[in-house]
Design a protein around this motif. Structure first.
Motif, PDB file in Angstrom:
ATOM      1  N   HIS A   1       0.858  -1.194   0.000  1.00 18.40           N
ATOM      2  CA  HIS A   1       0.000   0.000   0.000  1.00 18.40           C
ATOM      3  C   HIS A   1       0.891   1.240   0.000  1.00 18.40           C
ATOM      4  N   TRP A   2       0.690   2.118  -0.975  1.00 17.30           N
ATOM      5  CA  TRP A   2       1.542   3.315  -1.099  1.00 17.30           C
ATOM      6  C   TRP A   2       0.841   4.566  -0.610  1.00 17.30           C
ATOM      7  N   GLU A   3       1.628   5.412   0.038  1.00 20.34           N
ATOM      8  CA  GLU A   3       1.163   6.733   0.467  1.00 20.34           C
ATOM      9  C   GLU A   3       2.167   7.767  -0.067  1.00 20.34           C
ATOM     10  N   TYR A   4       1.867   9.022   0.189  1.00 16.43           N
ATOM     11  CA  TYR A   4       2.811  10.078  -0.214  1.00 16.43           C
ATOM     12  C   TYR A   4       3.050  11.004   0.974  1.00 16.43           C
ATOM     13  N   ASN A   5       3.334  10.406   2.128  1.00 16.80           N
ATOM     14  CA  ASN A   5       3.459  11.174   3.372  1.00 16.80           C
ATOM     15  C   ASN A   5       4.771  10.876   4.095  1.00 16.80           C
ATOM     16  N   GLY A   6       5.841  10.740   3.315  1.00 17.36           N
ATOM     17  CA  GLY A   6       7.151  10.493   3.924  1.00 17.36           C
ATOM     18  C   GLY A   6       7.141   9.223   4.768  1.00 17.36           C
ATOM     19  N   HIS A   7       7.766   9.324   5.941  1.00 20.26           N
ATOM     20  CA  HIS A   7       7.894   8.149   6.819  1.00 20.26           C
ATOM     21  C   HIS A   7       6.728   8.081   7.817  1.00 20.26           C
ATOM     22  N   LYS A   8       5.755   8.991   7.659  1.00 18.47           N
ATOM     23  CA  LYS A   8       4.646   9.077   8.636  1.00 18.47           C
ATOM     24  C   LYS A   8       3.655   7.923   8.509  1.00 18.47           C
ATOM     25  N   LEU A   9       3.085   7.573   9.643  1.00 17.89           N
ATOM     26  CA  LEU A   9       1.988   6.599   9.656  1.00 17.89           C
ATOM     27  C   LEU A   9       0.691   7.394   9.759  1.00 17.89           C
ATOM     28  N   THR A  10      -0.024   7.471   8.657  1.00 15.45           N
ATOM     29  CA  THR A  10      -1.209   8.331   8.594  1.00 15.45           C
ATOM     30  C   THR A  10      -2.498   7.528   8.800  1.00 15.45           C
ATOM     31  N   GLY A  11      -3.583   8.267   8.982  1.00 16.01           N
ATOM     32  CA  GLY A  11      -4.903   7.644   9.137  1.00 16.01           C
ATOM     33  C   GLY A  11      -5.299   6.823   7.928  1.00 16.01           C
ATOM     34  N   THR A  12      -4.966   7.286   6.728  1.00 12.23           N
ATOM     35  CA  THR A  12      -5.365   6.521   5.532  1.00 12.23           C
ATOM     36  C   THR A  12      -4.600   5.198   5.448  1.00 12.23           C
ATOM     37  N   GLU A  13      -3.335   5.238   5.872  1.00 10.25           N
ATOM     38  CA  GLU A  13      -2.561   3.983   5.866  1.00 10.25           C
ATOM     39  C   GLU A  13      -3.113   3.004   6.916  1.00 10.25           C
TER      40      GLU A  13
END
Ligand code: MLT
Length: 203
Positions: free
Chosen positions: A177-189
């Motif tokens: 699963h890819w995000e575009y938020n650096g090394h952060k663990l976000t709500g969408t992830e």
């Protein structure tokens, strides 16, 4: 190892093994586990290493450069701790799902790389390749979720893909699963991981 154990209401549900990131504690991922599966038991562990006062699961020589000898020792230490905890708290050792972030994802990856049947499955948020040049144990369709960042400065997309290929090469069933938020663990992830858990683990 310092830890928190919370007994779940459903004995058939997995035990969630929570592994924090550098500088975290065993408290960090508890809300995430509650959202993932409120009926599951939780074993949340604090890493035994201190780097300038920050807990970690193994030593590193520099940012992104692991102390391999320590990684191996700590991986076996964690595995044995989970073995003992399963006896003490009476949970099914064969039904443990790791949820790790960053350094915690790396030690979870190292369990998969070094010890067969250590985990039934794993959710790895922003993991790196824990070791290169070794043969992995057979991972026989072990379900693994990897959350990664296209712009993660600590773990490059190439390294994420390398990790996915190594795990798949050993037989694991990997979802990236890819995000575009650096090394952060976000709500969408976290939401993507929870959806994956419902589909692949809870069923
Ligand atoms: C590690 O050392 O495990 C990785 O660099 C991730 C981190 O904890 O910063």
């Amino acid at each position: 190892m310092k830890h928190i154990f919370q007994k779940g209401s459903d004995p058939a549900a997995p035990t969630l093994l929570l592994l924090h990131g550098t500088g975290g504690t065993e408290e960090d991922l508890l809300p995430l586990a509650a959202r993932m599966d409120a009926s599951a038991s939780v074993l949340s562990v604090r890493g035994n290493i201190l780097e300038n006062g920050m807990p970690r699961f193994f030593r590193r020589l520099a940012e992104g450069v692991f102390d391999e000898a320590d990684l191996i020792v700590r991986t076996h230490e964690l595995h044995e701790f989970v073995d003992k905890a399963s006896t003490e708290y009476e949970f099914d050792r064969d039904n443990v799902i790791a949820i790790g972030y960053s350094n915690g994802a790396n030690i979870a990856g190292s369990l998969l790389f070094h010890i067969q049947h250590s985990l039934r499955g794993a959710i790895l948020h922003h993991p790196m390749v824990p070791r290169r040049g070794i043969e992995l144990p057979k991972l026989m369709a072990t379900p693994i979720f990897i959350g990664a960042g296209r712009n993660d400065p600590i773990c490059s997309p190439q390294e994420t893909e390398e990790l996915a290929e190594l795990l798949q090469g050993a037989g694991a069933s990997v979802t990236l699963h890819w995000e575009y938020n650096g090394h952060k663990l976000t709500g969408t992830e976290m939401k993507a991981a929870a959806d994956w858990y419902n589909e692949h683990i809870k069923k």
